[in-house]
Design a protein around this motif. Structure first.
Motif, short mmCIF file in Angstrom:
data_model
loop_
_atom_site.label_atom_id
_atom_site.label_comp_id
_atom_site.label_asym_id
_atom_site.label_seq_id
_atom_site.Cartn_x
_atom_site.Cartn_y
_atom_site.Cartn_z
N VAL A 1 0.86 -1.18 0.00
CA VAL A 1 0.00 0.00 0.00
C VAL A 1 0.90 1.23 0.00
O VAL A 1 1.86 1.31 0.76
CB VAL A 1 -0.97 0.01 1.21
N LYS A 2 0.62 2.15 -0.92
CA LYS A 2 1.37 3.42 -1.00
C LYS A 2 0.34 4.52 -1.18
O LYS A 2 -0.33 4.60 -2.22
CB LYS A 2 2.36 3.41 -2.17
N LEU B 1 -1.15 -6.66 6.14
CA LEU B 1 -1.29 -5.21 5.97
C LEU B 1 -2.50 -4.68 6.73
O LEU B 1 -2.46 -3.57 7.27
CB LEU B 1 -1.39 -4.85 4.48
N LYS B 2 -3.57 -5.46 6.75
CA LYS B 2 -4.72 -5.04 7.57
C LYS B 2 -4.30 -4.86 9.02
O LYS B 2 -4.78 -3.95 9.71
CB LYS B 2 -5.84 -6.08 7.47
N ASP C 1 -2.18 1.12 13.41
CA ASP C 1 -1.82 2.53 13.31
C ASP C 1 -3.05 3.43 13.33
O ASP C 1 -3.00 4.57 13.81
CB ASP C 1 -1.01 2.77 12.04
N ALA C 2 -4.16 2.92 12.80
CA ALA C 2 -5.39 3.71 12.75
C ALA C 2 -6.16 3.70 14.08
O ALA C 2 -7.21 4.33 14.19
CB ALA C 2 -6.29 3.20 11.63
N GLY C 3 -5.65 2.96 15.07
CA GLY C 3 -6.32 2.92 16.38
C GLY C 3 -7.52 1.99 16.43
O GLY C 3 -8.37 2.14 17.31
N GLY D 1 -10.43 -6.81 10.87
CA GLY D 1 -10.88 -7.37 9.59
C GLY D 1 -9.99 -8.44 9.03
O GLY D 1 -10.01 -8.72 7.83
N MET D 2 -9.21 -9.10 9.92
CA MET D 2 -8.26 -10.13 9.47
C MET D 2 -8.98 -11.48 9.40
O MET D 2 -8.77 -12.37 10.21
CB MET D 2 -7.07 -10.16 10.42
N THR D 3 -9.81 -11.63 8.38
CA THR D 3 -10.68 -12.80 8.28
C THR D 3 -9.95 -14.07 7.89
O THR D 3 -10.51 -15.17 8.02
CB THR D 3 -11.80 -12.52 7.26
#
Length: 621
Positions: free
Chosen positions: A52-53, A259-260, A266-268, A207-209
């Motif tokens: 992701v960038k 990545l999730k 980081d997004a809390g 969301g790490m399904t």
């Protein structure tokens, strides 16, 4: 460049970018070409990548997740995570801290009463930072090859009666068993099994399904099969049950979920931002030395960028993720190849998507000058990374910090990080205030960073004398910068070492320049990668040629002498090899052939069929 292909690499896109793939079309094309070549050269069966960038997302699988049945790898392929499990465990612990169910500074027996007390108390915070003194594997041949499932109590029983290896808080000692103990802490504090707590409180909210505990008896969608190189031939990985490593390395996931995880943290979405900052702060030993680990995450600046990461290694797998929040860039890599070096691929990703000259290193003659460069590197890398993360200095007294720096460049002692970080971040602040593009120093490294700052304060009336360097240091920087600008031409910038033919280029085009310059690029890491791959392929001639080149170019390098010694033991004169390894340790006892690393190299060589050479390395004390 590449001589033979092992696989017909199957490529297919496993996820559609969130917007215009053409944004990075050239970079993706170069990446795919590099991956195909690297996989053929190293005989890697499968690789999955996610990137992701900014808002751009891309993921893809290469090669085969199952060679026998020709099953293609995808971005959804399910790999063993190995030690990438550790930061997930750490997030679970910190969530329980936020809920008031765990006290970071409480002794471990508060939550795991069955764990025997040791000669010193061990706290949760110390375990998270690998400062708890808990042993890592003592005998991996036995402990790493367990075939039967283990419960939490049985997993802890493996090491519970061992003495501490050091007094807690005094040394960083990486320990998977310490993280198993944290898994037991999670169960004791939450009243739930480790797997259930992770599913409901960490993986679910993020969301790490596709993340779960590894179970060899369960039907797991997209499970990959692992492979190892033995005597130059791919073979199936040895069967082990990894439930005994449950909280330290017992999970299975995908690169997309990796990545999730890091983005969600980081997004809390799992713990608060304040907690994230705590986890992403490098910890210190009791005597004030900063380590390259926070609470569950590696925190190692890269080219002056703030960078958090973790990697994993066990039977069937190699995994890694990295995150640079200042660049809005993250990547995840996973392979089913035990002999993979994912650092090579991670470095290429950073170079392609950020433009950094990753692993640009300088070579200078003499121990004192190498010590000076080491202090400069810590100051630039960690100080600029601090600015990248926080946009401010670290609160140290700047006049005292500059005095410490001036003394450190004379002694070569870079062990005390806080004042060096203060100096580097203050330099970044002044350069930014002057209008300089700080991004250039991610490419041009510490020499440009220091030279530009010296030029700035010589024309500035606002930078006080106390925030300047000694005249002798200024003179040395000016000389190095002059010689470097002559040497660092477009041809040299574009040069890379990925094949034996590149050694010819190094000999003919670059070596003469190295001989007449006071400073030169250091290619030891790239040469060692080439030599190691040649050794595993049983290409003795290339490995010895690499060793000769290293020793000719960098005769006082611990890496050159260490690799040269191993090559001689395998393919040449054993006595000469032992002497070179001894010299390597004299140069740096904790460097390339420190005892732990030498043991690991011996294990890799034994798997590759070099039993006598491996035995010789193990006999070196």
């Amino acid at each position: 460049m590449l001589k033979r292909a092992l696989l017909v690499v199957v490529l297919f896109l496993a996820a559609i970018p969130s917007f215009g793939q053409q944004l990075y079309e050239g970079e993706i094309r170069q990446l795919e070409q590099f991956v195909e070549e690297h996989m053929r050269e190293t005989k890697m069966p499968a690789l999955s990548i996610a990137i992701v960038k900014d808002g751009f997302r891309w993921s893809k699988g290469f090669g085969y997740a199952d060679l026998e049945n020709q099953v293609p790898a995808t971005a959804q392929s399910s790999y063993r995570m190995a030690s990438v499990t550790k930061p997930m465990t750490a997030v679970a612990v910190m969530k329980l801290v936020e809920q008031g169910k765990i006290d970071l500074d409480a002794e471990v027996q508060t939550y795991v009463p069955f764990f025997p007390r040791k000669q010193y108390p061990v706290t949760i915070r110390q375990l998270l930072a690998h400062l708890g003194g808990i042993s890592h594997y003592k005998n991996y041949e036995a402990e790493g090859r367990i075939r039967e499932p283990k419960t939490t109590r049985e997993s802890v029983a493996i090491f519970q009666d061992w003495d501490l290896v050091v007094e807690p808080g005094t040394q960083y000692r990486y320990s998977s068993y310490g993280y198993n103990l944290l898994g037991a802490v999670i169960e004791g504090a939450s009243g739930r099994s480790y797997g259930d707590y992770m599913r409901d409180e960490v993986w679910g909210p993020l969301g790490m399904t596709d993340t779960r505990m590894d179970d060899p008896r369960a039907v797991i969608p997209n499970r990959v099969h692992g492979y190892v190189l033995e005597k130059g031939t791919l073979r199936n990985s040895e069967y082990v049950d990894i439930s005994s490593r449950f909280a330290g390395g017992g999970t299975r996931s995908t690169v997309v979920d990796m990545l999730k995880f890091v983005e969600g943290v980081d997004a809390g979405k799992a713990v608060t931002r304040m907690t994230v900052d705590t986890m992403w702060t490098p910890q210190q030993t009791r005597d004030g030395k900063t380590i390259s680990y926070g609470l569950g995450f590696g925190v190692v600046p890269q080219n002056g960028r703030f960078f958090v990461a973790h990697s994993g290694s066990q039977q069937e797998t190699r995994t890694t993720f990295g995150y640079m929040p200042g660049a809005h860039f993250a990547f995840a890599l996973a392979t089913n190849f035990e002999d993979a070096n994912l650092d090579v691929l991670a470095n290429r990703l950073v170079t392609l998507f950020l433009g950094d000259t990753l692993n640009l290193a300088y070579h200078v003659p003499g121990k004192s000058q190498r010590g000076m460069l080491n202090v400069m590197d810590r100051t630039w890398n960690r100080g600029l990374a601090h600015w990248d993360r926080f946009g401010r200095t670290n609160g140290e007294d700047l006049a005292a910090a500059f005095r410490h720096f001036n003394a450190a460049v004379k002694s070569g002692d870079a062990s005390k990080y806080p004042p060096l970080i203060a100096v580097g971040s203050a330099m970044a602040a002044e350069l930014a205030r002057s209008g300089a593009d700080l991004g250039q120093y991610h490419r041009d490294a510490e020499l440009a960073f220091f030279d530009d700052y010296i030029r700035l304060y010589k024309t500035s009336k606002t930078i006080p004398p106390a925030h300047r360097f000694d005249p002798a240091f200024e003179t040395q920087i000016a000389r190095w910068r002059r010689d470097w600008d002559r040497l660092w031409t477009a041809e040299v910038k574009a040069f890379s070492i990925e094949d034996v033919a590149d050694i010819d280029v190094l000999d003919k085009a670059i070596r003469p320049r190295l001989a007449v310059s006071s400073i030169a690029p250091d290619y030891t890491e790239a040469l060692v990668d080439l030599g190691q791959n040649a050794s595993l392929r049983r290409d003795h001639a290339t490995a010895m040629r690499v060793a000769t080149t290293l020793l000719t170019l960098y005769p006082e390098s611990d890496v050159a002498n260490g690799f040269g010694g191993i090559a001689e033991i395998l393919f040449g004169d054993v006595a000469k090899g032992r002497a070179l390894i001894a010299k390597s340790r004299t140069i740096d006892a904790t460097g390339y052939v420190n005892p732990r690393r030498l043991t690991a190299i011996a294990g890799e060589l034994e798997r590759a069929g070099y039993k006598e050479g491996a035995a010789e390395l193990r006999a070196i004390k």
